[in-house]
Design a protein around this motif. Structure first.
Motif, PDB file in Angstrom:
ATOM      1  N   GLY A  27       0.820  -1.199   0.000  1.00  0.00           N
ATOM      2  CA  GLY A  27       0.000   0.000   0.000  1.00  0.00           C
ATOM      3  C   GLY A  27       0.851   1.244   0.000  1.00  0.00           C
ATOM      4  O   GLY A  27       2.069   1.209   0.027  1.00  0.00           O
ATOM      5  N   LYS A  28       0.173   2.405   0.005  1.00  0.00           N
ATOM      6  CA  LYS A  28       0.902   3.664   0.035  1.00  0.00           C
ATOM      7  C   LYS A  28       1.512   3.844   1.418  1.00  0.00           C
ATOM      8  O   LYS A  28       1.051   3.320   2.407  1.00  0.00           O
ATOM      9  CB  LYS A  28      -0.033   4.815  -0.305  1.00  0.00           C
ATOM     10  CG  LYS A  28      -1.067   5.091   0.766  1.00  0.00           C
ATOM     11  CD  LYS A  28      -1.913   6.279   0.397  1.00  0.00           C
ATOM     12  CE  LYS A  28      -2.853   6.569   1.569  1.00  0.00           C
ATOM     13  NZ  LYS A  28      -3.661   7.709   1.373  1.00  0.00           N
ATOM     14  N   ARG A  29       2.557   4.616   1.483  1.00  0.00           N
ATOM     15  CA  ARG A  29       3.221   4.886   2.749  1.00  0.00           C
ATOM     16  C   ARG A  29       3.028   6.340   3.113  1.00  0.00           C
ATOM     17  O   ARG A  29       3.136   7.216   2.286  1.00  0.00           O
ATOM     18  CB  ARG A  29       4.709   4.611   2.642  1.00  0.00           C
ATOM     19  CG  ARG A  29       4.993   3.159   2.398  1.00  0.00           C
ATOM     20  CD  ARG A  29       6.389   2.839   2.882  1.00  0.00           C
ATOM     21  NE  ARG A  29       6.743   1.503   2.557  1.00  0.00           N
ATOM     22  CZ  ARG A  29       6.347   0.434   3.235  1.00  0.00           C
ATOM     23  NH1 ARG A  29       5.591   0.555   4.260  1.00  0.00           N
ATOM     24  NH2 ARG A  29       6.722  -0.764   2.871  1.00  0.00           N
ATOM     25  N   ASP A  30       2.751   6.568   4.391  1.00  0.00           N
ATOM     26  CA  ASP A  30       2.696   7.928   4.896  1.00  0.00           C
ATOM     27  C   ASP A  30       4.070   8.240   5.456  1.00  0.00           C
ATOM     28  O   ASP A  30       4.640   7.454   6.194  1.00  0.00           O
ATOM     29  CB  ASP A  30       1.656   8.060   6.019  1.00  0.00           C
ATOM     30  CG  ASP A  30       0.253   7.905   5.481  1.00  0.00           C
ATOM     31  OD1 ASP A  30       0.040   8.221   4.292  1.00  0.00           O
ATOM     32  OD2 ASP A  30      -0.629   7.483   6.249  1.00  0.00           O
ATOM     33  N   SER A 115      -2.845   8.630  17.622  1.00  0.00           N
ATOM     34  CA  SER A 115      -1.690   9.377  17.109  1.00  0.00           C
ATOM     35  C   SER A 115      -1.337  10.535  18.037  1.00  0.00           C
ATOM     36  O   SER A 115      -0.160  10.820  18.255  1.00  0.00           O
ATOM     37  CB  SER A 115      -1.976   9.913  15.704  1.00  0.00           C
ATOM     38  OG  SER A 115      -2.122   8.857  14.793  1.00  0.00           O
ATOM     39  N   GLY A 116      -2.342  11.189  18.580  1.00  0.00           N
ATOM     40  CA  GLY A 116      -2.114  12.274  19.524  1.00  0.00           C
ATOM     41  C   GLY A 116      -1.603  11.785  20.868  1.00  0.00           C
ATOM     42  O   GLY A 116      -1.068  12.565  21.655  1.00  0.00           O
ATOM     43  N   GLY A 117      -1.744  10.487  21.132  1.00  0.00           N
ATOM     44  CA  GLY A 117      -1.312   9.903  22.396  1.00  0.00           C
ATOM     45  C   GLY A 117       0.047   9.223  22.307  1.00  0.00           C
ATOM     46  O   GLY A 117       0.380   8.389  23.141  1.00  0.00           O
ATOM     47  N   GLY A 118       0.824   9.557  21.295  1.00  0.00           N
ATOM     48  CA  GLY A 118       2.180   9.019  21.211  1.00  0.00           C
ATOM     49  C   GLY A 118       2.374   7.894  20.213  1.00  0.00           C
ATOM     50  O   GLY A 118       3.495   7.431  20.009  1.00  0.00           O
ATOM     51  N   TRP A 119       1.304   7.414  19.593  1.00  0.00           N
ATOM     52  CA  TRP A 119       1.435   6.390  18.564  1.00  0.00           C
ATOM     53  C   TRP A 119       1.851   7.085  17.272  1.00  0.00           C
ATOM     54  O   TRP A 119       1.232   8.065  16.864  1.00  0.00           O
ATOM     55  CB  TRP A 119       0.118   5.639  18.360  1.00  0.00           C
ATOM     56  CG  TRP A 119      -0.204   4.723  19.507  1.00  0.00           C
ATOM     57  CD1 TRP A 119      -0.863   5.049  20.651  1.00  0.00           C
ATOM     58  CD2 TRP A 119       0.139   3.349  19.619  1.00  0.00           C
ATOM     59  NE1 TRP A 119      -0.960   3.952  21.463  1.00  0.00           N
ATOM     60  CE2 TRP A 119      -0.347   2.889  20.856  1.00  0.00           C
ATOM     61  CE3 TRP A 119       0.811   2.452  18.788  1.00  0.00           C
ATOM     62  CZ2 TRP A 119      -0.191   1.582  21.291  1.00  0.00           C
ATOM     63  CZ3 TRP A 119       0.959   1.142  19.216  1.00  0.00           C
ATOM     64  CH2 TRP A 119       0.472   0.716  20.453  1.00  0.00           C
ATOM     65  N   LYS A 120       2.887   6.602  16.637  1.00  0.00           N
ATOM     66  CA  LYS A 120       3.393   7.193  15.398  1.00  0.00           C
ATOM     67  C   LYS A 120       2.853   6.433  14.199  1.00  0.00           C
ATOM     68  O   LYS A 120       2.972   5.219  14.126  1.00  0.00           O
ATOM     69  CB  LYS A 120       4.912   7.174  15.392  1.00  0.00           C
ATOM     70  CG  LYS A 120       5.492   7.924  16.586  1.00  0.00           C
ATOM     71  CD  LYS A 120       6.855   8.423  16.328  1.00  0.00           C
ATOM     72  CE  LYS A 120       7.464   9.118  17.510  1.00  0.00           C
ATOM     73  NZ  LYS A 120       6.657   9.905  18.340  1.00  0.00           N
ATOM     74  N   GLU A 121       2.242   7.171  13.257  1.00  0.00           N
ATOM     75  CA  GLU A 121       1.675   6.543  12.071  1.00  0.00           C
ATOM     76  C   GLU A 121       2.771   6.065  11.134  1.00  0.00           C
ATOM     77  O   GLU A 121       3.747   6.768  10.901  1.00  0.00           O
ATOM     78  CB  GLU A 121       0.731   7.490  11.331  1.00  0.00           C
ATOM     79  CG  GLU A 121      -0.594   7.651  12.063  1.00  0.00           C
ATOM     80  CD  GLU A 121      -1.666   8.279  11.213  1.00  0.00           C
ATOM     81  OE1 GLU A 121      -1.902   7.805  10.085  1.00  0.00           O
ATOM     82  OE2 GLU A 121      -2.278   9.240  11.704  1.00  0.00           O
ATOM     83  N   GLY A 122       2.588   4.869  10.605  1.00  0.00           N
ATOM     84  CA  GLY A 122       3.517   4.280   9.648  1.00  0.00           C
ATOM     85  C   GLY A 122       2.789   3.991   8.355  1.00  0.00           C
ATOM     86  O   GLY A 122       2.102   4.847   7.804  1.00  0.00           O
ATOM     87  N   GLN A 123       2.879   2.772   7.892  1.00  0.00           N
ATOM     88  CA  GLN A 123       2.269   2.341   6.632  1.00  0.00           C
ATOM     89  C   GLN A 123       0.752   2.489   6.672  1.00  0.00           C
ATOM     90  O   GLN A 123       0.107   2.254   7.681  1.00  0.00           O
ATOM     91  CB  GLN A 123       2.642   0.886   6.375  1.00  0.00           C
ATOM     92  CG  GLN A 123       2.059   0.311   5.107  1.00  0.00           C
ATOM     93  CD  GLN A 123       2.490  -1.129   4.881  1.00  0.00           C
ATOM     94  OE1 GLN A 123       3.395  -1.620   5.516  1.00  0.00           O
ATOM     95  NE2 GLN A 123       1.826  -1.796   3.976  1.00  0.00           N
TER      96      GLN A 123
END
Length: 180
Positions: A27-30, A115-123
Motif C-alpha cells: 500500500g501507500k506509505r505515509d 496518534s495524539g497519544g504518542g502512537w506514530k503513524e507508519g504504513q
C-alpha cells in the motif's frame, strides 16, 4: 454466522498485511520512513519500534479502549480472543461497528486520538473499501483496520509487541497451529 465469517476474513487480511516481521502489503506509505521493517527488526525491549517508552499489553488495550469508546465505538464481545500464552504480546479489540453512528468517522477519530497519544503513524493501505493503518509505540505495532461495503462494516485494532521474546512466542504459536 455470517458476521463471524466476515470478522475472520478481516482478521486474516489484517494479519496478512501485518506480516510477522515484514513490511506486509504494497500500500501507500505515509511519511518517508519504513516503520514496518524497523518494528519487525526490534530485537529486545526498549523503544526502537516507535520511540519513547514501550507500554505493556494492558496499557495498549487501555489506550485502544479509551480512544475507540471516545470516538463512539463499543467493543464487540464476539471479537477474537488472544490465546493465553500470547496475552503479554498481543491485544485484539474489535468494535461493534453496527452500533456506531458513522463507523468510518469513528475509525478516523480513534486513529487520530491514538496518534495524539504518542502512537506514530507508519504504513497505510487503502483498497476496495478497506483501510489498514500501522501505528507504532515503543516495541508495539498496532494495525488499525476498517473494512466496509454495502451492508457491513468491520473495525478492528490488533497490537503486537515486536520484542524477540514475543516474536519467538508468535513463531511457536504458528508452528503449534500448523495443519499437517
Amino acid at each position: 454466522m455470517r458476521k463471524a465469517k466476515w470478522v475472520a476474513a478481516a482478521a486474516g487480511v489484517v494479519l496478512l498485511v501485518a506480516g510477522c516481521g515484514s513490511e506486509g502489503g504494497s500500500g501507500k506509505r505515509d511519511g518517508g520512513s519504513s516503520a514496518g521493517s524497523s518494528a519487525g527488526s526490534t530485537a529486545g525491549g526498549g523503544s526502537e519500534a516507535g520511540g519513547g517508552d514501550s507500554p505493556d499489553a494492558a496499557a495498549v488495550e487501555k489506550e485502544i479502549e479509551a480512544a475507540a469508546t471516545a470516538a463512539g465505538f463499543v467493543q464487540d464481545a464476539s471479537g477474537e480472543d488472544v490465546p493465553a500464552e500470547l496475552k503479554d504480546c498481543m491485544v485484539s479489540w474489535t468494535a461493534d461497528a453496527e452500533k456506531a453512528a458513522d463507523p468510518k468517522k469513528s475509525y478516523d477519530a480513534t486513529v487520530k486520538t491514538l496518534s495524539g497519544g504518542g502512537w506514530k503513524e507508519g504504513q497505510s493501505t487503502e483498497q476496495s473499501g478497506s483501510t489498514i493503518k500501522t501505528l507504532n509505540k515503543g516495541t508495539w505495532s498496532l494495525k488499525a483496520s476498517s473494512h466496509g461495503a454495502a451492508g457491513f462494516s468491520i473495525v478492528m485494532f490488533i497490537g503486537t509487541d515486536k520484542t524477540a521474546k514475543c516474536e519467538a512466542l508468535f513463531r511457536a504459536d504458528l508452528e503449534k497451529n500448523k495443519k499437517p
